[in-house]
Design a protein around this motif. Sequence first.
Motif, PDB file in Angstrom:
ATOM      1  N   THR A 169       0.733   3.829  -2.973  1.00  0.00           N
ATOM      2  CA  THR A 169       0.355   5.284  -2.602  1.00  0.00           C
ATOM      3  C   THR A 169       1.369   6.291  -2.971  1.00  0.00           C
ATOM      4  OG1 THR A 169      -0.540   4.560  -0.636  1.00  0.00           O
ATOM      5  CG2 THR A 169      -0.057   6.797  -0.597  1.00  0.00           C
ATOM      6  N   ALA A 192      -7.941   1.168   2.431  1.00  0.00           N
ATOM      7  CA  ALA A 192      -7.294   0.324   1.429  1.00  0.00           C
ATOM      8  C   ALA A 192      -7.596  -1.131   1.893  1.00  0.00           C
ATOM      9  CB  ALA A 192      -5.816   0.403   1.068  1.00  0.00           C
ATOM     10  N   TYR A 211      -8.328   7.280   3.288  1.00  0.00           N
ATOM     11  CA  TYR A 211      -8.632   6.143   2.268  1.00  0.00           C
ATOM     12  C   TYR A 211      -8.658   4.730   2.758  1.00  0.00           C
ATOM     13  CZ  TYR A 211      -7.892   9.408  -1.765  1.00  0.00           C
ATOM     14  OH  TYR A 211      -8.199  10.428  -2.581  1.00  0.00           O
ATOM     15  N   CYS A 236       0.877  -1.273   0.029  1.00  0.00           N
ATOM     16  CA  CYS A 236      -0.119   0.015  -0.076  1.00  0.00           C
ATOM     17  C   CYS A 236       0.961   1.292   0.008  1.00  0.00           C
ATOM     18  CB  CYS A 236      -1.004  -0.172   1.160  1.00  0.00           C
ATOM     19  SG  CYS A 236      -2.366  -1.179   1.086  1.00  0.00           S
ATOM     20  N   ILE A 285      -4.081   6.709   5.005  1.00  0.00           N
ATOM     21  CA  ILE A 285      -4.548   5.447   4.389  1.00  0.00           C
ATOM     22  C   ILE A 285      -4.729   4.262   5.520  1.00  0.00           C
ATOM     23  CG2 ILE A 285      -4.203   3.416   3.055  1.00  0.00           C
ATOM     24  CD1 ILE A 285      -2.673   6.725   2.103  1.00  0.00           C
TER      25      ILE A 285
END
Length: 303
Positions: free
Chosen positions: A38, A108, A106, A34, A74
């Motif tokens: 990102t 994820a 966000y 991630c 995130i």
Amino acid sequence: MRANVQTTAGSHMPTIASSSVPPPSSWEEFENICLAATKIRWRSPDFSKNGRPGQQQDGVDIYGYSRDHDLLAIQCKNTTKKVYKSIIEEEIRKAEIFDINLRTLYIATTAGNDAVLQREVRAMHKDRIDQKKFGVHILFWHDIIQDLSSCEETFYAHFPQFFNTSRSQKKLDVEFVKNVLDESNKFGEINYIASDDFHERGVGEMMLSGFNFNLRNWKSRPHKFSLGNLSAVYDEFIRSMEGFVDTANGMAKYYYKGMDAKAATEEDKIKFHSEFSELKQKAARVVRDYYALAREISANEVH
């Protein structure tokens, strides 16, 4: 370069993003994926993991700034199960105390795309924006892989099984050095270092900004070379650039921020300029060596 996947008769070779890429079983590896995705999505190296394992994270695993200077966060959800609206709401409540300047959260997840959940998250986002609160979006595993696969060298670092043998790795080496060559001189930085013409006033603000951004960017995406000689030269290139940039940032204090200018004696300034000039000449030698080898490798690209 092609992913090492099978296709049915008559079909086109799929791109990496459309291939069946299994989610990692490790939550730590998912966070690493991630983080890499990102940085690619927002084209910025300025993202980091939030704290360390065991520390309170306030619903945020990764945070950083977009190129528009928006603070983004995130939360990573490595799960084989479906993600429900209640889970999103819980993560929002946690993130409320993360930072008052947070622009968007966000979520994820390794879960597959879910149209119902997407619709619910869109409604939640609109309501929060209307209330002048941070927005919320969801990134499914397919979205994460799409971002990651837009940079093959980064994808390869996490999923080497999708590539062929050393020939593919050498192609990645070539692609990497070509990118560094292109990025290095966006504001004329490398031409400046490699030239023998030393400007007494040091480094201009735009060039200094380019140095700082490029160095953060290169360090944020380490590359494992299959070509040992290039690996050693590249490591020395980065070390030399770090020393040069640190000194250039110090010089900028005198000329662009006015800091310490009055406190510095003439002797201090002469010494500072001398040290900077010496470092610049050292950096120039390293840059020339790296560029010569990089161009040689690029010219002999493996097919």
